[in-house]
Each structure stands twice: as structure tokens, then as C-alpha cells.
Design an enzyme around this catalytic site. Structure first.
Site, mmCIF file in Angstrom:
data_model
loop_
_atom_site.group_PDB
_atom_site.id
_atom_site.type_symbol
_atom_site.label_atom_id
_atom_site.label_comp_id
_atom_site.label_asym_id
_atom_site.label_seq_id
_atom_site.Cartn_x
_atom_site.Cartn_y
_atom_site.Cartn_z
ATOM 1 N N ARG A 96 -3.361 7.247 -8.861
ATOM 2 C CA ARG A 96 -4.352 6.361 -8.247
ATOM 3 C C ARG A 96 -3.740 5.594 -7.069
ATOM 4 O O ARG A 96 -2.690 4.989 -7.194
ATOM 5 C CB ARG A 96 -4.917 5.385 -9.283
ATOM 6 C CG ARG A 96 -5.862 6.070 -10.254
ATOM 7 C CD ARG A 96 -6.259 5.155 -11.369
ATOM 8 N NE ARG A 96 -5.116 4.795 -12.197
ATOM 9 C CZ ARG A 96 -5.123 3.802 -13.081
ATOM 10 N NH1 ARG A 96 -6.187 3.057 -13.225
ATOM 11 N NH2 ARG A 96 -4.057 3.553 -13.808
ATOM 12 N N CYS A 135 -2.511 -1.038 -8.880
ATOM 13 C CA CYS A 135 -2.553 -2.512 -8.879
ATOM 14 C C CYS A 135 -2.355 -3.170 -7.520
ATOM 15 O O CYS A 135 -3.114 -4.061 -7.158
ATOM 16 C CB CYS A 135 -1.498 -3.067 -9.850
ATOM 17 S SG CYS A 135 -1.807 -2.562 -11.536
ATOM 18 N N LYS A 144 4.600 6.549 -7.840
ATOM 19 C CA LYS A 144 6.033 6.257 -7.897
ATOM 20 C C LYS A 144 6.675 7.160 -8.945
ATOM 21 O O LYS A 144 5.962 7.831 -9.717
ATOM 22 C CB LYS A 144 6.316 4.787 -8.201
ATOM 23 C CG LYS A 144 5.910 4.336 -9.580
ATOM 24 C CD LYS A 144 6.389 2.907 -9.797
ATOM 25 C CE LYS A 144 6.005 2.443 -11.187
ATOM 26 N NZ LYS A 144 6.379 1.072 -11.452
#
Ligand SMILES: NC(=O)c1ccc[n+]([C@@H]2O[C@H](COP(=O)([O-])OP(=O)(O)OC[C@H]3O[C@@H](n4cnc5c(N)ncnc54)[C@H](O)[C@@H]3O)[C@@H](O)[C@H]2O)c1
Length: 437
Positions: A331, A268, A324
Site C-alpha cells: 500500500r 501510514c 519497505k
């Protein structure tokens, strides 16, 4: 306490009057005769709410006076505060001439001192100034020894003009950059009546904190203005957008995302910052700050790569691959960028992430890793053990819970801790390097 304050500007005059109100005996020093005269006739040298009456009251009670003579001001004082200006020079660096001059005056005054004296630097100065510039001046001009005859702290000021008297008595925090323990005690005692969290740090950390905070305030203002301008160009209500954003203290105005560590990644953040910049370009709104975000992120990845290469070890084991902790989403994971650079530098890389198994990677996730890291299947280690066997340097690229207790496994390895997981001395026989000190 008897306190000498150097500089009667916005910081110094408020501090002088408020310390006098707290019951201390204060002598203010300034090179501007007009300011000294204003104080001695019971007037504030600057326009600031409540200050005129505080100064008048303190002068009448003989708790506050001002002088042009810094050496005289030091007679009998246990504490000196330096609050002179540190304006910008032409090249942007801080002009230290006033702090140096104040230190010279204090040093001269200290020659006569019969007891321990504390010097607290409240002026905002570049990291390293107190230790490398001011302490040597104080020692040279006084003929005395820091730590033994006098102490020095960097003690940043957080008050804001316009509400500085209120801020003085209700500060967000008190920070003492400690030069020596005795001076920390003197300052902690001074602030005991003021309720605020107390942080004691090194001199350099306190100096850096002050710059970090002002840069952060400036960043927030520019960010709000850029979002406001973008919102307007889209027919949105920028004030409402920023108001809702600021009210979210879980994700937005919180310690989250404010820890030095890996560059950001994931499906994102990068995608949406790119899209936001594209909208701005289309609407002809120039957003330099938003435009700099991705550059800053890739620059940080380069710093991480350089740190790993600086170890001189060619067999590199990377812990963590997802963008994370707690997910198997790879991605735009910055770790993939890191591994690509290390492979390019001819390192032999293995990677272990307990959540990532080749056979379970599917869809966009799998397509991404296959495109970005074709060698991935042979780089992936199946266990800690396998990874550690094949590497000389371990790169901590994730703060996954599994890695928290990793210190004992990392004995005899050089560790590059990119996420701030380990204390810097964690690897007892090896070395632990990180990017944030
Ligand atoms: N203004 C703020 O809101 C604020 C807040 C926090 C920290 N600070 C920092 O505090 C420091 C002081 O800021 P300020 O706004 O009060 O500055 P200012 O310019 O208002 O006042 C500085 C004073 O120091 C005096 N001075 C200069 N050389 C001197 C010397 N050798 N001896 C004695 N006095 C001398 C000047 O005449 C002036 O009156 C700066 O480093 C600033 O960055 C300011």
C-alpha cells in the site's frame, strides 16, 4: 604549533584563545582595528562566556597576539585557519569575498614559507568552494603547488555561540575534509588532546555536511514550532508532545529514517501527513513545512524515475515491490509509483520481490495493487533468474536482506541503486548509479 587565525569574530577569537590555552602560539588577524586592539590589550573582541579571561591569560603569557597584517602573521606559522564571515548576499548565496581575501593574504605569506604549511578553512562555504575557488587563489598568489608545498583542508566548526568555549573543548565530533594526507595528519595531531570522534571525508562532503547540519537544526526548530501550533489549535499540549517525541531515541532522534534512499510509502506516513495537514487547514493553522513533505516525496520519486530513464535501457528489472524490506505490504509503495512512470515512458518492466506472491496478496493490499498497477500479474517475476534474464538495467528498490548479497548476480548489468545497498563500484563490469553520491 605556531598558528595564524584569519578572522577574530565568534569563531576565530574563541579558537585563538582556546588553542593558546592548549599551548600553541597564536596570531589572530582581522581587518577591524578595534578587534585587533581589544585582543592586544588582553580583552575579548566578542561577548562570550569565559572568553575574556582566556584571552587575557593568553596575551599575558605571550601565546596570543593580533595583527592587521596577514602576511606578517604567517611568518613561521605551520598552520593557518580561515574563520572569516560568509554572510548571505541578496540572492541568498554566500558572500565569499572575505574568504577569498584571507586566501590571498595567506598565499602572499606562503611565498616566504620554507616548509610545508597547512591551510584549514573553518568558515562555512558552499560545497566545491575550497577546491574550485580557494586552492586556485592560494596557488596563484603563493606561486606554490598544493599537495607539494602546502596543503588545504575544509575543517567545519560546530561550536555554538553562548557555549562556544565549552563546545571547543568538548565538540560532538571533529571533521576533516581532506585535501591531502599531510594536512589531515597536522589537524589530527592538533585535536589529539580533545576527545571526540574523528571523521575524515572529501572536501566536498565536509562542506556539504556543515550545510546539512545547519539545515537540519533549522528544520527541527520549524517542525517543533509547527507541531506546537497545531497542538494548541487542537487543545493538546505541544510542549509535552514534542518532549515525548524527542525522548524516543529508537525511532525519532536516531539514525533511523535519515538515510538517503527511496521516497517514503506504506499505509501510514502519507495518509497521516495528509490528515495532519487537513486538521491544520480546518483549524486555520498554516503549516508550510508539513505541507511540503508530500511534495518533497513525489519530487524524489521523479528523480529516481529520471535516473532509471537516463540509463537509456528500456528493459527494466525492479528488485523489491513492498513499501519497505521485510513486509509484503504494497500500500502506497513508492515502487508502484516508480513502475507506473516507467511503463508510461514505454519501458518493459519486470519486478521481483521474494515476499510477494500474487496468490497470497489479499484484502486492501491486493485491492491497492490491482487499482494502481492493473498489469501487475504479468510484471511479477517468480525468481531472480527470471528477472535478470529479461532486463538490461536492474533497479534496487529495496534493501531486503536477500538483496544484500546481490552484487555477483548483477555482473554485466547496469544497476540503479535507489537504496544505497551497493558500494558505487559494486557491479564490476557494469555501471552502478545512485541518487546520493
Ligand atoms: N558563529 C557561529 O556560531 C559559527 C559556528 C560555526 C561556523 N561558523 C562559521 O564561521 C565563519 C565565521 O563566523 P563568525 O560568526 O565568527 O563571523 P564574525 O562575523 O563574527 O567574524 C568574522 C570576522 O572576520 C573578519 N574579517 C573579514 N574579512 C577578513 C579578512 N580578509 N581577514 C581577516 N579578517 C577578516 C571580520 O572583521 C570579523 O571580525 C562563518 O563562515 C560562519 O558561518 C559560525
Amino acid at each position: 604549533m605556531r598558528i595564524a587565525i584569519f578572522g577574530l569574530g565568534y569563531v576565530g577569537s574563541v579558537t585563538a584563545a582556546c588553542l593558546a590555552k592548549m599551548g600553541h602560539t597564536v596570531v589572530g588577524v582581522d581587518i577591524a582595528p578595534r578587534k585587533v586592539e581589544r585582543v592586544n590589550t588582553g580583552h575579548s573582541p566578542v561577548a562570550e562566556q569565559e572568553l575574556e579571561s582566556l584571552v587575557g591569560c593568553a596575551v599575558r603569557q605571550k601565546r596570543l597576539r593580533a595583527t592587521l597584517d596577514g602576511v606578517e602573521a604567517l611568518a613561521g606559522a605551520q598552520l593557518s585557519l580561515i574563520a572569516v564571515g560568509t554572510p548571505s548576499l541578496g540572492d541568498g548565496s554566500a558572500d565569499l569575498s572575505a574568504v577569498k581575501a584571507a586566501a590571498r593574504q595567506i598565499g602572499k605569506g606562503l611565498r616566504q614559507a620554507r616548509s610545508f604549511h597547512t591551510v584549514a578553512v573553518r568558515s562555512t562555504v558552499p560545497p566545491g568552494t575550497t577546491a574550485r575557488v580557494l586552492i586556485p587563489i592560494l596557488e596563484r598568489t603563493s606561486g606554490k603547488k598544493v599537495g607539494r608545498d602546502f596543503g588545504v583542508c575544509f575543517h567545519p566548526e560546530f561550536l555554538r555561540e553562548g557555549s562556544s568555549v565549552q563546545d571547543f573543548f568538548h565538540p560532538p565530533k571533529t571533521v576533516i575534509g581532506a585535501g591531502d594526507k599531510r594536512s589531515v595528519k597536522v589537524l589530527a595531531r592538533l585535536w589529539r588532546p580533545v576527545r571526540a570522534p574523528l571523521w575524515v571525508t572529501s572536501l566536498q562532503s565536509a562542506e556539504t555536511l556543515k550545510y546539512a547540519e545547519n539545515a537540519f537544526h533549522a528544520l527541527k526548530i520549524c517542525f517543533a514550532n509547527e507541531i506546537g501550533s497545531l497542538a494548541k489549535s487542537c487543545g493538546a499540549n505541544g510542549r509535552q508532545v514534542m518532549d515525548i517525541l524527542a525522548r524516543d531515541t529508537k525511532l525519532n532522534l536516531s539514525p533511523l529514517y535519515l538515510k538517503p534512499g527511496m521516497p517514503f510509502g506504506g499505509p501510514c506516513l502519507g495518509k497521516d501527513v495528509r490528515a495532519l495537514c487537513a486538521v491544520a487547514r480546518r483549524n486555520r493553522v498554516t503549516l508550510p513545512l508539513a505541507g511540503a513533505i508530500l511534495k518533497s516525496n513525489s519530487r524524489h520519486l521523479r528523480r529516481a524515475v529520471k535516473l532509471v530513464l537516463a540509463t537509456g535501457k528500456k528493459r527494466v528489472g525492479v528488485l523489491g515491490l513492498a513499501f519497505k524490506a521485510g513486509t509484503d505490504d504494497v500500500r502506497e509503495s513508492p515502487v508502484i509509483g516508480l513502475i507506473r512512470e516507467l511503463l508510461r515512458a514505454r519501458c518493459a518492466v519486470r519486478v521481483f520481490d521474494p515476499r510477494i506472491h500474487m496468490e497470497r496478496l489479499v484484502g486492501a493490499n491486493r485491492a491497492y495493487v490491482e487499482r494502481q498497477l492493473p498489469a501487475f500479474p504479468r510484471l511479477l517475476a517468480r525468481s531472480w533468474k527470471e528477472l535478470l534474464k529479461t532486463c538490461d538495467v536492474v533497479v534496487l528498490a529495496s534493501n531486503a536482506a536477500e538483496f544484500m548479497a546481490s552484487a555477483p548476480r548483477l555482473k554485466r548489468k547496469v544497476v540503479v541503486d535507489l537504496v544505497g545497498l551497493l558500494p558505487s563500484q559494486a557491479s564490476s563490469t557494469g555501471r552502478c548509479l545512485n541518487l546520493a553520491g
